[in-house]
Enzyme design. Structure first.
Site, PDB file in Angstrom:
ATOM      1  N   GLU B  51      34.590  64.584  10.467  1.00 38.96           N
ATOM      2  CA  GLU B  51      34.970  63.882  11.699  1.00 38.96           C
ATOM      3  C   GLU B  51      36.478  63.846  11.913  1.00 38.96           C
ATOM      4  O   GLU B  51      36.953  63.793  13.048  1.00 38.96           O
ATOM      5  CB  GLU B  51      34.413  62.453  11.698  1.00 38.96           C
ATOM      6  N   PHE B 113      22.687  49.538   7.700  1.00 42.07           N
ATOM      7  CA  PHE B 113      23.033  50.860   7.179  1.00 42.07           C
ATOM      8  C   PHE B 113      24.011  51.550   8.129  1.00 42.07           C
ATOM      9  O   PHE B 113      23.795  51.600   9.334  1.00 42.07           O
ATOM     10  CB  PHE B 113      21.755  51.701   7.023  1.00 42.07           C
ATOM     11  N   GLN B 114      25.066  52.071   7.569  1.00 40.64           N
ATOM     12  CA  GLN B 114      26.125  52.754   8.319  1.00 40.64           C
ATOM     13  C   GLN B 114      26.738  51.891   9.414  1.00 40.64           C
ATOM     14  O   GLN B 114      27.110  52.385  10.474  1.00 40.64           O
ATOM     15  CB  GLN B 114      25.615  54.092   8.893  1.00 40.64           C
ATOM     16  N   LYS B 163      23.286  51.879  19.236  1.00 40.57           N
ATOM     17  CA  LYS B 163      22.272  52.913  19.385  1.00 40.57           C
ATOM     18  C   LYS B 163      21.260  52.619  20.497  1.00 40.57           C
ATOM     19  O   LYS B 163      20.930  53.489  21.296  1.00 40.57           O
ATOM     20  CB  LYS B 163      21.533  53.109  18.052  1.00 40.57           C
ATOM     21  N   MET B 482      57.760  69.510   0.384  1.00 38.62           N
ATOM     22  CA  MET B 482      58.678  68.464   0.836  1.00 38.62           C
ATOM     23  C   MET B 482      58.777  67.353  -0.204  1.00 38.62           C
ATOM     24  O   MET B 482      59.855  66.798  -0.451  1.00 38.62           O
ATOM     25  CB  MET B 482      58.225  67.909   2.192  1.00 38.62           C
TER      26      MET B 482
END
Lengths: 163, 575
Positions: B51, B113-114, B163, B482
Site C-alpha cells: 500500500e 479484525f483489521q 464496509k 548520505m
C-alpha cells in the site's frame, strides 16, 4: 503572554480532535479549553487559553485558521473583552470553619449550591484570577474537590464573532 | 434518477470527478468497493504490491500531471501501510485522495479484525479527512475531498468508508454535485494588491536582488510567469529542491539549487542579497541552514505563498503576500510594466559581476577518477545527455537524489519528482510507475541507490504486470551513502550500520527474476554505451545497476549552524 482564543467551528465529529491535535503536534500549550454548540447547532464555539509570544500566537492563529473545520476565530486578548470561568468546589465545612467558609464565599460572590452536615459545595464564576484568589482565600480549609470549566469569553462592545 | 449502491456510487463519483486511474490493494473491508470496480470500466485500477507504493504511485501521478492522485486501500494494515505515503504527500503539498476501507459501522471501536482508527492515525498528516457515516453522503464527500485536496495549498485527504456503507444490496439515489462550497474553507484567489505593489517597489529599487522559488511555483502552475518575471527583471534566480524545473535550469540567470547542497553561487547570492523575493518556498531548514539568526542578514524579504502559516514561520517576512503564485506573479508583471521606478542597471551589473565571480568557483565541478571508477555525478551527466534533458526523473532519498538535483538540469516543471520534505526512501520506483502510467510514451527514469530501491523493490512485479518501461538508474555504492557521508564528516568515519556490501542482492538477476532486463555497469568506459542501450529498449523496464565511487561525498554542503555562505566545497575546502 496568556491569550484567549475563541473559535467558531463546524459541529462535526473529529473537529475538536483536529484542534487539540494541532496543539500537541506543533508543540503549543493549551492551558484550558471549553467547547459547546452555539445558537446555530451546526456550529460549535471553542475557547482556549494558551501562552506564547506574538510570533507563536501568530502561528497558532494561522494554523487554526487552516483547519478545514474552523470557520472563524478571534484572539479575545487583542481587545477589551469579558472572560468568565465557572468553578464548583467541595470544601470541608465543620465547626467554626462552616461559618468562615460561607463568609469567604459571600465575599467572592460564591453561591452554596449543595450542603451536607460536613461539606459545602460552592459555585463561583469569574475570571480565572478571581477563582485562583478564592482558592487562596480558602487556605487552611480542606478542599475536597475542584471542578473548573476553563475560560469562556466574549469581546466587549459591538464586536461579534459570527459567520 | 439512478439508484446505486455505496460502492457503485464511489466509483461513479470518481469517474464524474474526472478520475481515470486509481492505485490500490484489496482487502476485506474494501471488497464491496473492489466488486464495484470489477463491474465498471471507466476507472482503471492499478494493483500494487504494497500500500505504501500505491500512495507514492498516486503521488508521482499527481506531481507529473497536476491532477489529484487516488489511492484505495483496505482497513487496518492496508490503511497504516499507506501512512508513509500520505505523510510524504503532506510534506510536499501534493493533492492525494486516499480511500480506506473500514470495519462496518456496528463494529467501529470494538477492536474488530483489521480495525484501525484511520482518521485518528492520519490526522496530523492530512489536509482534511472524512468518515463516511451514510452511503447517501458519498457523492458530496468525494466532491468536497477533491476540492479540498486540489485547491489552496494542496494536500492529501482521507476518506474512510465503513464496509457496510458500500454494501451492494442497498441502493440510493445518485447525483453528483456540480459545485461545492464549504463555508469554513475559502482558499485565497488573489494576493493583496497593496502588498504586491509594495513588494514590486522594493524589488525594483534593489541593488543586490535574488528570486528564490520553491515547489509552490510548480504546484501553482506559475513557472511560465516566473520565467517571464525573471527575464524581464534580469535578476538572478535560484530554486529549492522542490522548485527545480520552475525556471529553466540551463538559462544563464539560473544560479542552480540553493540550500544544504546548493551551489556556491546560489548560496552566496542569497547571503549577500539586499532583497529576496521568495515565491512558493517556505524557508525550510534545508535552505536556511540550521541557525536562522545567521540567515541572509542584509536582506529585505518579500514572501509570496498561498499558505499564510508558511509566511514568517521561520524567517520573518518584511512584505508578506498571501495568494496563489500565478495570480500574484501576473499582478507583479503588470505593475513592473507600468512602474516608474527604473532598475539600477549599474548596481545590477555589479551584482552580476560578483555572482559570475562566485560562479568561477565551479562548485559542481566533477573530478574524474582518472581510472575506470565511475563517479556518481558522471552517471547523472550521462543520463542528462542520453535523455536530452527531456525525461521525467523520479528519485529516492540520499546522495543520488542530490546528484540528480544538481546535475540533471530541469528545464520544465513537473519533471523532477522527489520526496523533498519527508525524505522518504522507497519513493522513487512507485512514483515512477505513477508518472509512466500518466505518460505512457514518456521516458521515465528512477534515479536511486541500492539502499532506497530495496525499500519498495516488490514493485518490480507491478511494473511487469502493467508493462511499465521505467529505467532504473541505481547508483550502487554498496552503502547508505548520505548516512556514511555524515558519519565521515561528523562521526570520525564510524560507519554504524550504513554498510552491507556482503549481503547485497544481484540486482541483474533480481530484475530478470521479475521479468525485466538487468544491466550491470562497472567501468566508466562502458557507462554511456550501456546506458544508451538501456534507453533504446523502449518497451522494457531496464534495471541499470551502476557501481559508483564508494567514497564520493555530495558537495557543496552547508556547515551546520552557519549562514548560507558557510559551505564545505570538497573534502578539503571550505567557503
Amino acid at each position: 503572554m496568556r491569550r484567549i482564543i475563541s473559535i467558531l467551528m463546524e459541529n462535526q465529529p473529529g473537529a475538536l480532535s483536529r484542534v487539540v491535535g494541532l496543539f500537541s503536534q506543533r508543540n503549543y500549550n493549551i492551558n484550558s479549553l471549553t467547547v459547546a454548540p452555539t445558537e446555530d447547532p451546526s456550529l460549535s464555539r471553542l475557547t482556549l487559553t494558551t501562552v506564547g509570544d506574538d510570533r507563536k500566537i501568530e502561528q497558532i492563529v494561522k494554523h487554526l485558521n487552516k483547519l478545514v473545520d474552523v470557520a472563524k476565530l478571534v484572539d479575545l486578548t487583542e481587545g477589551s473583552h469579558i472572560e468568565r470561568e465557572l468553578m464548583l468546589i467541595k470544601v470541608k465545612a465543620t465547626g467554626a470553619q462552616r461559618a468562615e467558609v460561607k463568609r469567604v464565599a459571600d465575599i467572592f460572590r460564591g453561591i452554596v449550591v449543595d450542603i451536607t452536615p460536613t461539606m459545602y459545595t460552592i459555585q463561583l464564576a469569574g475570571t480565572s484570577d478571581k477563582l485562583d484568589g478564592f482558592l487562596a482565600a480558602l487556605a487552611g480549609t480542606p478542599i475536597l474537590e475542584v471542578a473548573r470549566t476553563g475560560v469562556s469569553g466574549i469581546a466587549r462592545g459591538e464586536k461579534v464573532l459570527s459567520l | 434518477m439512478t439508484l446505486l449502491s455505496g460502492g457503485d456510487m464511489l466509483l461513479r463519483a470518481l469517474h464524474d470527478e474526472g478520475v481515470d486511474i486509481i492505485f490500490g490493494y484489496p482487502g476485506g473491508a474494501a471488497l464491496h468497493i473492489y466488486d464495484a470496480i470489477y463491474n465498471q470500466d471507466k476507472v482503471e485500477h492499478i494493483l500494487v504490491r504494497h500500500e505504501q507504493a500505491a500512495t507514492h504511485a498516486a503521488d508521482g501521478y499527481a506531481r507529473a500531471t497536476g491532477k489529484a492522485g487516488v489511492v484505495l486501500v483496505t482497513s487496518g494494515p492496508g490503511a497504516t501501510n499507506a501512512i508513509t505515503g500520505i505523510a510524504t504527500a503532506y510534506m510536499d503539498s501534493i493533492p492525494l485522495i486516499v480511500i480506506s476501507g473500514q470495519v462496518g459501522r456496528a463494529s467501529l471501536g470494538s477492536d474488530a479484525f483489521q480495525e484501525t482508527d484511520m482518521i485518528g492515525v492520519s490526522r496530523p498528516i492530512v489536509k482534511h479527512s472524512f468518515m463516511v457515516q451514510n452511503p447517501e453522503d458519498i457523492p458530496d464527500i468525494v466532491k468536497k475531498a477533491f476540492y479540498i485536496a486540489t485547491t489552496g495549498r494542496p494536500g492529501p485527504v482521507v476518506i474512510d468508508i465503513p464496509k457496510d456503507v458500500t454494501d451492494p444490496s442497498t441502493k440510493f439515489e445518485y447525483t453528483y454535485p456540480e459545485t461545492v462550497k464549504i463555508r469554513s474553507y475559502i482558499p485565497p484567489s488573489k494576493g493583496h494588491s497593496g502588498q504586491i505593489k509594495k513588494a514590486v517597489d522594493i524589488l525594483l529599487a534593489a541593488s543586490r536582488p535574488i528570486i528564490y522559488t520553491g515547489g509552490g511555483v510548480i504546484m501553482g502552475d506559475g513557472s511560465l510567469l516566473l520565467t517571464e518575471l525573471v527575464r524581464k527583471l534580469g535578476y538572478p534566480v535560484t530554486n529549492t529542491l522542490m522548485g527545480l524545473g520552475g525556471y529553466p535550469a540551463p538559462d544563464k540567470q539560473f544560479l542552480g539549487m540553493l540550500g544544504m547542497h546548493g551551489t556556491y553561487e546560489a548560496n552566496m547570492a542569497m547571503h549577500e542579497a539586499d532583497v529576496i523575493l521568495a515565491i512558493g518556498a517556505r524557508f525550510d531548514d534545508r535552505v536556511t541552514n540550521s541557525n536562522v539568526k545567521n540567515f541572509c542578514p542584509n536582506a529585505i524579504i518579500l514572501h509570496v505563498d498561498i499558505d499564510p502559516a508558511s509566511i514568517s514561520k521561520t524567517v520573518t517576512a518584511h512584505v508578506p503576500i498571501v495568494g496563489p503564485v500565478a495570480a500574484v506573479l501576473k499582478e507583479m508583471l503588470e505593475l513592473i510594466e507600468s512602474a516608474k521606478t527604473k532598475i539600477d542597471s549599474a548596481a545590477l551589473a555589479g551584482w552580476w559581476e560578483k555572482i559570475n565571480h562566485w560562479r568561477t568557483r565551479d562548485s559542481l565541478k566533477v573530478t574524474p577518477s582518472g581510472n575506470e571508477t565511475i563517479k556518481p555525478q558522471q552517471v547523472i551527466q550521462a543520463l542528462y545527455e542520453i535523455t536530452k534533458g527531456d525525461a521525467y526523473i523520479t528519485s529516492d532519498v540520499g546522495q543520488h537524489q542530490m546528484f540528480a538535483a544538481q546535475y540533471y538540469h530541469f528545464d520544465k516543471p513537473r519533471r523532477w519528482i522527489n520526496s523533498g520534505g519527508l525524505g522518504t526512501m522507497g519513493f522513487g520506483l512507485p512514483a515512477a510507475m505513477g508518472v509512466q502510467l500518466a505518460f505512457p510514451e514518456a521516458t521515465v527514469a528512477c534515479v536511486t541507490g541500492e539502499g532506497s530501491i530495496q525499500m519498495n523493490i516488490q514493485e518490480l512485479a507491478t511494473c511487469n504486470q502493467y508493462a511499465l518501461p521505467i529505467k532504473i538508474v541505481n547508483l550502487n555504492n554498496e552503502a547508505l551513502g548520505m548516512v556514511k557521508q555524515w558519519q565521515d564528516m561528523q562521526y570520525a568515519g564510524r560507519y554504524s550500520h550504513s554498510t552491507y556490501a556482503d549481503s547485497l542482492p544481484d540486482f541483474v538477476k533480481l530484475a530478470e527474476a521479475y521479468g525485466h532486463v538487468g544491466i550491470r555497469i562497472e567501468k566508466l568506459s562502458e557507462l554511456k554505451e550501456k546506458m544508451q542501450y538501456a534507453f533504446s529498449l523502449k518497451d522494457k523496464l531496464v534495471f541499470l545497476d551502476i557501481a559508483v565511487d564508494k567514497e564520493e561525498h555530495v558537495y557543496p554542503m552547508a556547515i551546520r549552524g552557519g549562514a548560507m555562505s558557510d559551505m564545505y566545497l570538497s573534502k578539503t575546502e571550505r567557503s
